[in-house]
Design an enzyme around this catalytic site. Structure first.
Site, PDB file in Angstrom:
ATOM      1  N   ASN A 278       0.839  -1.242  -0.083  1.00 35.18           N
ATOM      2  CA  ASN A 278      -0.166   0.005  -0.073  1.00 35.18           C
ATOM      3  C   ASN A 278       0.782   1.291   0.075  1.00 35.18           C
ATOM      4  OD1 ASN A 278      -2.255  -2.119   0.784  1.00 35.18           O
ATOM      5  ND2 ASN A 278      -1.348  -1.862   2.779  1.00 35.18           N
ATOM      6  N   GLU A 311       8.227  -5.205  -1.096  1.00 34.68           N
ATOM      7  CA  GLU A 311       7.097  -4.224  -0.969  1.00 34.68           C
ATOM      8  C   GLU A 311       7.807  -2.891  -1.217  1.00 34.68           C
ATOM      9  OE1 GLU A 311       4.465  -5.847  -0.995  1.00 34.68           O
ATOM     10  OE2 GLU A 311       5.374  -7.517  -0.195  1.00 34.68           O
TER      11      GLU A 311
END
Ligand code: B3K
Ligand code: ZN
Length: 908
Positions: A278, A311
């Site tokens: 995210n 990530e």
């Protein structure tokens, strides 16, 4: 819920875009209210028909109200079903010809995060609120255009009880923080980068944080924060170091700088996968962020480093440039796995990383590619996208990017990635766009290369060779073939880069190819990248002074299977002289594979013949172990036998008992022959060295523990009481006095797998529990070693452990550690035979039952769990029938999730 197939060919851009999204999330016990204001405008490219309706995705939502430009709508103004909220824009607004058409929608929904066990959307984990929106979880929070090509600027307000949720986070920068009445607090966040809803995140909880700073290459200071429960604050340093290393590495290797002023990581216990990228607020499974010497193994430390990097790298390969639709998933995943593999290789050992990646590919991705669930890296259809987060999309996708890197070389590849990021910054794009950037930057034609994305299945290369000593020519013929898979029977030939070298008695030979055909790029004259394009290729190497040993597919330059018969002498030459670590290891694997295949054909009582097969290998290993110049990591890798999973992958119609017996004979022969060398080596280690998770120490530990496993095997099989006591004592001492989890766990496992150590093993298991019961991640290891234990009644034991307080049947990590590990890794127990030697279906039925019960709570994990049953195609008829019948018993249930339904039906 419809089980509709979605096709890539049906892709249409949306008729409306969402310019800006304002969310207000009011978190209250039992019920959360989500109010959203969406600033919409028409897509000028959409035709009148498409503009008529606006279909917003939504699942499991209670709709309270909808307003259009401030006017409340009533129930006749829209349609609602369990997947969509449909607004007839034409009827409500008219004006459909207007390309400037814009309007505001305000939607209020109620959700119940407390009851959300699917861990998708907004849910609770250990008393905190958190989200997981990729791929289609945002629609469980509010009605939205939940598709990656709709990118919007997000403003997020979170309201919650101030005392219970002192930390309230969302993407971007914090722009407001104020106390409200009644002990409530409001925090507001703004993310200046437009993003698809799948990158949205929200967290509220009682968390503490570790902070650091990073100075970017242009001199901006970034605040780095890792949020965890207070008890875990001492386990964050490694993740923080990994993050800073990743940020620097991405600047140096890809020229990519971080863009926001703050980067946050939050650790949660209940999470369906490793972590999620995210924007500015990564959410991590605790297992991929927490690490400490006493509680985490070397593999755990490396996983944290790799996942943190993965990530973080998504910030460019995924977030700044995202996917147009979910068929393009590998655009971000394949590229990012490639990037994280390059990073891990630079941080640790290049050879070890490559061997680990190739082993995973061969033992798991090749099986997927050869079975009923085979799909292309860019599939053309799916039912449930969550089922496509596969080894094919991730690992094969990464191999495809790696081939581009091999074909272009590092500098040109970098030009291509720069062009890709510059050209598409802020866009949602396709795999074609990625490859086009590589083609444009290099002037090369990748039309044929696209077959790697389009076609499923693993290409197989069959080689034959001939040396003509008169003409001093060495001829090699290569045929490529790919088995039919469900998406196509006929496969077009692949464009395959092959890294080759010719080894003579005294070293590498110069490579010269007749007519320079096919394309050859020779880095130095002893190594070449040969590009295959045809179904059949004949190579003629000229001026070859002696019969060479061809080293083929060095560095595993393409994800293919190779059929090339070579004898022990040829392979041993490669084992001794190859300069490419991977190729050296691979030659050694081939030796072991040949030996196991030979042992399979020898009767159990032909011990002499067995010894003849094993001896040359055991002999080579003694030599290797005595070579003081050899890299310990390399020795440990070479000493490790091919896994049963990989051996199964290489065969059809597998007789598992026979195969396992052959593998064990070889293992025992090596253990016996190398015993004294291994024991000397084992004793030479300083067991008390202060733990560091760095490559050199990791290599030492891995060799030491490989040695320990062999020593334990030798005394377990032999009957010399003196040696036995010596080694068992050493193993137990390692268990007791280890200052790190790698050594403690390795000793525990060695005890568990030796019949002669049963008593000590059970004591150690109990002591381990006593020592670590409050550390949930360590308890996962405890469950896992028992699930994979080689013992007659592992299934009964697994059933018992399901009722143990250390287990939790709603937590994905626990499910994976116990049920997943048993069914996926303890192959001899999962595919056990009964006392008459007949295949037993007990474990298959057990798994089917687990899948059915889990499916009601967490469909994504249920679908993952059933994968071992889909490997039926590898086994003999009797087993196939039993495995299929377990699958059928799942399919028979009427109420199945889309996730499980798609997998069982496709695999039957
Ligand atoms: N992108 C996520 C995976 C999401 C899986 C959703 N079912 C983690 C990763 O690959 O980085
Ligand atoms: Zn990823």
């Amino acid at each position: 819920m419809s089980n509709k197939t979605i096709y890539l060919n049906d892709y249409r851009a949306p008729a409306y875009w969402i310019e800006r999204t304002d969310l207000y999330v009011d978190l209250r016990d039992g019920q959360t209210k989500v109010s959203s204001r969406l600033s919409m405008h028409v897509n000028p490219d959409a035709d009148r028909d498409e503009r008529q309706q606006l279909q917003l995705h939504g699942r499991e939502l209670a709709l309270e109200s909808v307003e259009l430009d401030g006017q409340p709508l009533n129930e006749d103004d829209y349609e609602l079903d369990d997947e969509y909220l449909t607004l007839p824009v034409g009827r409500l607004l008219g004006d459909l010809e207007n390309d400037e058409l814009c309007f505001d929608l305000t939607i209020v929904t109620l959700i119940e995060p407390e009851k959300n066990t699917s861990l998708e959307g907004l849910y609770r984990s250990s008393g905190m609120y958190c989200t997981q929106c990729e791929a289609e979880g945002f629609r469980k929070i509010t009605y939205y255009l939940d598709r990656p090509d709709v990118m919007s600027e997000f403003f997020t307000s979170i309201e919650a009880d101030a005392d219970r949720y002192p930390v309230m986070l969302s993407n971007g920068n914090k722009i407001e923080d104020k106390q409200l009445d009644n002990g409530r607090r409001l925090v507001r966040w703004h993310d200046p980068f437009k993003k698809p809803a799948y990158l949205f995140a929200l967290v509220a909880g009682d968390l503490e944080c570790v902070e650091d700073r990073f100075l970017t290459m242009s001199g901006r200071e970034i605040l780095l924060q890792i949020f965890v429960e207070a008890k875990d604050l001492d386990k964050c340093q490694h993740a923080m170091d990994s993050l800073k290393h990743s940020m620097r590495w991405d600047e140096e290797v890809y020229g990519r700088e971080y863009d926001l002023d703050i980067f946050m990581i939050v650790a949660v216990d209940d999470f369906n996968m490793g972590a999620m990228e995210n924007k500015g607020l990564n959410i991590f499974n605790t297992s991929c962020v927490l690490a400490k010497a006493e509680t985490t193994t070397d593999a755990g430390f490396q996983r944290v480093e790799g996942v943190v990097a993965h990530e973080y790298f998504h910030n460019w390969s995924g977030n700044r440039v995202t996917c147009r639709d979910w068929f393009q998933l590998s655009l971000k995943e394949g590229f990012t796995v490639f990037r994280d593999a390059q990073f891990s290789s630079d941080m640790g050992s290049e050879t070890v990383k490559r061997v680990e990646d190739v082993s995973l590919l061969r033992s798991a991705q090749f099986v997927e590619d050869g079975g009923p669930l085979a799909h292309a890296v860019r599939p053309d259809s799916f039912i449930e996208i969550s089922n496509f987060y596969t080894l094919t999309i991730y690992e094969k996708g990464a191999e495809i990017v790696r081939m581009l890197h091999t074909l272009l070389g590092a500098d040109t590849f970098r030009k291509g990635s720069d062009l890709y990021f510059d050209r598409h910054d802020g866009q949602a794009v396709t795999v074609e766009d990625f490859v086009a950037a590589m083609a444009d930057a290099s002037g090369r034609d990748f039309t044929q290369f696209m077959n790697w994305y389009r076609q499923a299945g693993t290409p197989e290369l069959t080689l034959s060779e001939e040396y003509d000593d008169q003409a001093r020519e060495y001829h090699v013929t290569i045929e490529q073939y790919c088995r039919p898979t469900s998406e196509s029977d006929e496969k077009a030939p692949y464009h395959i880069p092959l890294n080759v070298c010719l080894w003579g008695e005294a070293g590498a030979l110069a490579i010269r190819l007749k007519d320079q055909a096919p394309d050859v790029e020779t880095a130095d004259n002893t190594q070449a990248i040969i590009e295959l394009r045809e179904q059949r290729t004949e190579l003629c190497f000229v001026d070859v002074p002696e019969r060479p040993v061809l080293s083929f597919l060095r560095g595993f330059s393409a994800p293919v299977k190779v059929h090339f018969e070579r004898d022990n002498d040829q392979l041993l030459r490669l084992v001794r002289s190859e300069s490419d670590g991977f190729a050296r290891w691979d030659a050694c694997q081939q030796l072991l594979l040949n030996a196991i295949a030979a042992l399979e054909t020898v009767a159990a009582n032909e011990t002499e013949e067995q010894a003849q097969i094993c001896e040359p290998i055991a002999e080579a290993f003694v030599e290797l172990l005595q070579d003081e110049t050899a890299d310990p990591a390399m020795i440990a890798l070479m000493l490790t036998l091919p896994s049963l999973t990989y051996l199964i992958e290489l065969r059809d119609n597998v007789d598992l008992d026979k195969l396992d017996r052959a593998r064990e004979i070889l293992r025992i022969a090596i253990a016996n022959r190398c015993f004294s060398t291994l024991w000397r080596l084992y004793q030479s280690y300083d067991h008390g060295v202060a733990y560091q998770p760095e490559a050199e120490q990791i290599a030492m530990r891995s060799l030491k523990n490989t040695a320990l496993a062999y020593l334990m095997l030798a005394v377990d099989q032999g009957d010399e009481q003196e040696n036995r006591t010596l080694i068992l004592d050493a193993c137990e001492a390692q268990y007791r006095y280890a200052n790190n989890m790698t050594d403690q766990l390795a000793a525990l496992q060695a005890l568990l797998n030796a019949d002669c150590a049963a008593e000590r093993a059970n004591m150690a298991l109990g002591a381990f529990y006593e020592q670590w019961q409050s550390e949930t991640l360590v308890m996962n290891l405890w469950l896992q070693v028992q699930a994979v234990r080689r013992s007659g009644n592992a299934l009964a034991h697994v059933r018992d452990l399901k009722n143990h307080p250390a287990y939790d049947n709603n937590n994905p990590n626990k499910i994976r550690s116990l049920i997943g590990a048993f069914c996926g890794q303890n192959l001899m127990a999962f595919h056990a035979s009964n006392s008459q030697g007949e295949a037993s279906s007990e474990a298959y039925e057990f798994l089917a039952g687990e899948v059915l019960s889990l499916d009601r709570r967490n469909p994504q994990i249920a679908a993952r769990l059933l994968v071992p049953l889909t490997r039926w195609h590898k086994f003999n008829g009797e087993r196939q029938a039993l495995m299929k019948s377990a699958l059928q018993s799942i399919a028979n249930r009427k109420e199945l999730s889309k996730d499980v339904r798609e997998l069982v039906e496709k695999s039957l």
